[in-house]
Design an enzyme around this catalytic site. Structure first.
Site, short mmCIF file in Angstrom:
data_model
loop_
_atom_site.label_atom_id
_atom_site.label_comp_id
_atom_site.label_asym_id
_atom_site.label_seq_id
_atom_site.Cartn_x
_atom_site.Cartn_y
_atom_site.Cartn_z
N HIS A 78 35.83 -132.79 44.18
CA HIS A 78 37.25 -133.58 44.28
C HIS A 78 37.71 -133.12 43.62
O HIS A 78 39.33 -132.59 42.51
CB HIS A 78 36.64 -134.55 42.57
CG HIS A 78 36.01 -135.20 43.23
ND1 HIS A 78 36.21 -137.16 44.07
CD2 HIS A 78 34.64 -135.24 43.52
CE1 HIS A 78 34.91 -136.97 43.95
NE2 HIS A 78 33.51 -136.48 43.68
N ASN A 151 34.41 -144.26 43.43
CA ASN A 151 34.04 -143.91 44.52
C ASN A 151 35.33 -144.67 45.00
O ASN A 151 35.03 -146.10 45.10
CB ASN A 151 33.48 -142.62 45.56
CG ASN A 151 33.26 -141.69 45.14
OD1 ASN A 151 33.70 -140.87 44.70
ND2 ASN A 151 31.99 -141.13 45.87
N HIS A 342 33.51 -138.04 33.23
CA HIS A 342 32.04 -138.32 32.58
C HIS A 342 32.01 -139.67 32.98
O HIS A 342 32.06 -140.43 31.92
CB HIS A 342 32.29 -137.76 31.26
CG HIS A 342 30.84 -137.07 31.16
ND1 HIS A 342 29.67 -138.03 31.36
CD2 HIS A 342 30.11 -136.83 30.12
CE1 HIS A 342 28.17 -137.19 31.34
NE2 HIS A 342 28.75 -136.17 30.08
#
Ligand code: HDD
Length: 707
Positions: A78, A151, A342
C-alpha cells in the site's frame, strides 16, 4: 453541512488539533531551524568568490542535511496512497449491539482521516493499475482512535497471516530485477495462485472490474474480517463492515485503464482532490452485517475464514451511518505519508474474532510503523494523535514530543497517588471480550477452511455477462504475460474448479489445455449484490469533454451545458489551442484543454458542439477524430449538436452501425439507434437532447455497443 463564517466546512476537534501544528510561512522571513533569520539563500559561504565552500556555513549544512534525510521507507504494501479528512455520523443509536460511543448519537460528528491506496506498486506508480485498493479509515473518537483498515474487496488472498510475506513477495516486482512494477501479470503471482488455492476466490475479485475503479469515490470498502460488536451488557454480535459509495460502483475498461496510467498516473488522487476542492464531497454509507454468537456455525462456510464473504441475501447489510470527506490535506507527507493505521486500534464495544489473518495483522502494523516512522512515538505525530487525552507511563524513545513531568513512570505507585490509574468499564476502560477458548497448540488449519472454490463460483455466477466477459479477458491477459507454461496450465486447472467453460476460454487464448475434471458454475447460488451492475447510478461529478472550434454555435450549447451542470456533470472545453474560441454569437468561451494535452480516457462522456466553422476546424484535426473514436470504443456516451454529428460520422460512428446512418441524418429527436449515442440537429429538441445525454451519462457505459 455546517460552514464557518468564511464558507469553509466547520472545523472538527481533529482539525483544531492539527491547526496547532500547522505553520504558515507566507509573508514571513526565512530562518534556520533554530529560528535564526537567514540573510542569504543562494550562495554558500566561500573563501573568495571562486574559492571552496567553508564548513562553518551552518545554514548550508543544515539545509543540505535535512534534504539528505527527507525520505522514509515507503510502506511495504500500500505504498501509493492518497488521503483526505472528513467526518462520520451514525443514523441511529447502535446501543443494542455496541457500546462504542461514536455509534450512539446521530448528532455527533466523529472526525475521520481516510487513506486509499493500491497494494503492489511503489509510491510513484500509476493509480489505475489492476490491483486491490486499500480503504483505511481512522475515526478520531472521544474514546481514542478507531481504525477500520479495509480494502475495496470483501475477501483476501490467504487465510493465515503467516503466508502474507509469501503472498506479497509473489505479487511484488520480482526480487532479481524489480520487474514488473505494480502488476500481478507475471510468473510469481500466478505460481502462487496455482500452489495456494485458498487464493482462488480473491483472484476472481482481482480479475474483475472491481480492480479497475473509475474513482476512489466509486468503490465499496470492506473490513473483510469478522469483528465483534459488544454492548454494555457484555453481549457480543459478530459483525462485518461495509462502505457503500453514494455514487455507486463503477470501473474503467482495461484498455482505458492502461492508457490513463500513462496520460495521468495521478488520475485517482487528482479526482479525489478535485471533487473535494469543488465541494462535491464524496460520501459512503457504513453498513454492518450482524450475526448472533450462536449463529457462528449456521453457514456452509466458516465465518472466521477471510476468503469468505457473507452473502447479503443471507445476512442483510444494515446501513448505520454516513462518512463525508470534505477537506484535502495541507501537506501530503505530514498527513498521508505519516498516518499510521492499525486494525488493533479499537474502542470499547469493538473487538476481534479468531480469524487467523486478523490475529496476525494485530502484530504486523505496529511493527511496520517502527521501521517506517523510525521509533515508538509515531502516535505523537499530529495526524496520528488521538483527540482523547493520552496518559500512561511510557517515556522516552526517538523524537519524543510530550514532556511528562515528575519522577513517577510506573504502575502501581504511591508517589503519584497510583495515577495514571486504570479505568473501570463504566469509566470507559477497554475490556476484552471474554470469549471461551480451549485447544491444543497445533500448527494446522481447520477443515472448515478447506473449501477454496464455492465462493469463487458464487462470485463468478453473480456477475453480469459483461462483467464475466471482462473477467475472462483479464485472466487471458494476465496469463498471457506468464512465461512458464506449467504455471499457466496450473492456473487454468484451478479456474476449472470454478467453471470449466471459463477455464476452456482462457486455455484457448493462452495455448493451454482445457481442464478435464472441471466443474460448472451455472447451477450455483447467485448473489445479485455482488454485481456492480446492480449498484446506484448517478451523473454527478462525471466529466464531459466538449469539443469546440471557433464559430461554435453558442446558444444551444450554453443551454445544454447549463442542463449538464444542473445535473452535476462537469463540462470542460477541448479545442485545437488553449485560450478561447470565439462563438458564432461573438462570445469568448474558455478552452480548458487541447487535443495534445488531454485524451478521451480522462473523461466520462463526449459532446461535439455544433456550428459549421467549428466542426470544420475539428474535422481537420486527426486527434479530434481519434478522441471520439476512442470514447466510442470505451463504451462512453457520445452526443452531437447540429453539424457535430459529422465528427461522429468521420470517426466511423453511426455509419458503421446498422441503424447509425439513419441516426446521423436529420434526426429531430435524439437517436436511440445505438446505445449511448445522442444526436440532435434541431435546436428545438435541446431539452430532450440534454435529458437523453444526462441519462446516457448516468448509465456510465453502454456495453451492448459492438466495438
Ligand atoms: Fe495490510 C497496510 C489492508 C492483510 C500487513 N493493509 C495496509 C493498508 C491497508 C491494508 C488498507 C494501508 C494502510 C495505510 O493506508 O496506511 N491488509 C489490509 C487488509 C487485509 C490486510 C484489508 C486483509 C484482510 N496486512 C494484511 C496482513 C498483514 C498486513 C495479513 C500481515 C500480517 N498491511 C500490513 C503492513 C502494512 C499494511 C505491512 C504496510 C504499511 C502499514 O501496514 O502501515 O503492516
Amino acid at each position: 453541512m455546517s460552514m464557518d463564517k468564511s464558507g469553509k466546512p466547520e472545523q472538527t476537534m481533529k482539525d483544531k488539533q492539527l491547526k496547532a501544528f500547522t505553520v504558515e510561512s507566507t509573508g514571513e522571513k526565512l530562518t534556520t531551524n533554530q529560528g535564526l533569520r537567514v540573510s542569504e539563500d543562494e550562495h554558500s559561504l566561500k573563501a573568495g568568490e571562486r574559492g571552496p565552500t567553508l564548513l562553518e556555513d551552518f545554514h548550508f549544512r543544515e539545509k543540505m542535511t535535512h534534504f539528505d534525510h527527507e525520505r522514509i521507507p515507503e510502506r511495504v504494501v500500500h505504498a501509493r496512497g492518497f488521503g483526505a479528512h472528513g467526518y462520520f455520523e451514525v443514523y441511529e443509536s447502535m446501543k443494542p449491539y455496541t457500546r462504542a460511543q461514536f455509534l450512539q448519537d446521530p448528532g455527533v460528528r466523529t472526525p475521520v482521516f481516510v487513506r486509499f491506496s493500491t497494494v503492489a506498486g511503489s509510491r510513484g506508480s500509476a493509480d489505475t493499475v489492476r490491483d486491490v485498493r486499500g480503504f483505511a479509515v481512522k475515526f478520531y473518537t472521544e474514546e481514542g482512535n478507531y481504525d477500520l483498515v479495509g480494502n475495496n474487496m470483501p475477501v483476501f488472498f490467504i487465510q493465515d497471516a503467516i503466508k502474507f510475506p509469501d503472498f506479497i513477495h509473489a505479487v511484488k516486482p520480482q526480487p532479481h530485477n524489480e520487474v514488473p512494477q505494480a502488476q500481478s501479470a507475471h510468473d510469481t503471482f500466478w505460481d502462487f495462485v496455482g500452489q495456494n488455492t485458498e487464493s482462488t476466490h480473491m483472484v476472481f475479485w482481482a480479475m474483475s472490474d472491481r480492480a479497475l475503479p473509475r474513482s476512489f469515490r466509486m468503490m465499496e470498502g470492506f473490513g473483510v474480517h469478522t469483528f465483534r460488536f459488544v454492548n454494555e451488557e457484555g453481549e457480543a454480535h459478530f459483525v462485518k463492515f461495509h462502505w457503500k459509495p453514494v455514487l455507486g460502483v463503477h470501473a474503467t475498461v482495461w484498455d482505458e485503464t492502461q492508457k490513463i496510467a500513462g496520460k495521468d498516473p495521478d488520475f485517482h488522487r487528482r479526482d479525489l482532490w478535485d471533487a473535494i476542492e469543488s465541494g462535491n464531497y464524496p460520501e459512503w454509507e457504513l453498513g454492518v452485517q450482524l450475526l448472533k454468537e450462536e449463529e457462528e456455525f449456521s453457514f456452509d462456510f466458516d465465518i472466521l475464514d477471510p476468503t469468505k464473504l457473507w452473502p447479503e441475501e443471507l445476512v442483510p447489510v444494515r446501513l448505520i451511518g454516513k462518512m463525508t470527506l470534505n477537506r484535502n490535506t495541507d501537506n501530503f507527507f505530514a498527513e498521508t505519508e505519516q498516518v499510521a493505521f492499525h486494525p488493533g486500534h479499537v474502542v470499547p464495544g469493538i473487538d476481534f474474532s479468531n480469524d487467523p489473518l486478523l490475529q496476525g495483522r494485530l502484530f504486523s502494523y505496529t511493527d511496520t510503523q517502527l521501521k517506517r516512522i523510525g521509533g515508538p512515538n509515531f502516535h505523537e505525530l499530529p495526524i496520528n494523535r488521538s483527540i482523547a487525552p493520552v496518559h500512561n507511563n511510557q517515556r522516552d524513545g526517538m523524537a519524543r514530543m510530550t514532556i511528562n513531568p515528575g519522577p513517577v513512570a510506573y504502575h502501581k505507585n504511591s508517589l503519584a497517588g497510583n495515577s495514571p490509574a486504570p479505568a473501570s468499564e463504566q469509566e470507559g476502560g477497554y475490556k476484552h471480550y471474554a470469549e471461551k477458548v480451549e485447544g491444543r497448540k497445533v500448527q494446522a488449519r481447520s477443515d472448515s477452511f478447506k473449501d477454496h472454490y464455492s465462493q469463487a463460483t458464487l462470485f463468478y455466477n453473480s456477475l453480469s455477462d459483461v462483467e464475466k466477459l471482462h473477467l475472462t479477458k483479464a485472466f487471458q491477459f494476465e496469463l498471457s504475460k506468464v512465461n512458464n507454461k506449467e504455471v499457466r496450465q496450473r492456473a487454468v486447472d484451478v479456474i476449472g474448479q470454478v467453471d470449466s467453460d471459463l477455464a476452456a476460454m482462457i486455455a484457448d487464448a493462452i495455448g493451454a489445455m482445457a481442464p478435464v475434471n472441471g466443474r460448472t458454475a451455472k447451477d450455483s447460488f447467485r448473489s445479485p449484490a455482488l454485481s456492480m451492475e446492480n449498484k446506484a447510478k448517478s451523473p454527478k461529478t462525471r466529466k464531459a469533454a466538449v469539443l469546440v472550434g471557433n464559430g461554435v454555435k453558442d446558444e444551444v450549447l450554453t443551454s445544454v451545458l447549463d442542463a449538464l451542470s444542473e445535473a452535476g456533470v462537469i463540462s470542460e472545453l477541448v479545442s485545437l489551442k488553449l485560450g478561447y474560441v470565439v462563438s458564432d454569437g461573438d462570445k469568448q468561451l474558455e478552452v480548458k484543454h487541447t487535443f495534445e494535452t488531454t485524451d478521451s480516457v480522462l473523461f466520462d462522456a463526449v459532446l461535439v458542439a455544433g456550428g459549421r466553422q467549428s466542426v470544420n476546424e475539428l474535422l481537420t484535426q486527426p486527434l479530434a477524430v481519434d478522441f471520439v473514436k476512442q470514447a466510442y470504443r470505451h463504451f462512453k456516451p457520445l452526443a452531437a449538436l447540429g453539424e457535430g454529428s459529422e465528427l461522429l460520422a468521420a470517426s466511423g460512428i453511426g455509419a458503421a452501425a446498422p441503424d447509425g446512418a439513419e441516426a446521423i441524418s436529420s434526426a429531430k429527436q435524439p437517436s436511440a439507434a445505438e446505445p449511448g449515442i445522442v444526436i440532435a440537429d434541431k435546436l428545438d429538441a435541446k431539452s430532450t437532447f440534454s435529458e437523453a445525454f444526462i441519462e446516457a451519462i448516468t448509465a456510465h457505459r453502454h456495453w451492448t455497443r459492438k466495438v
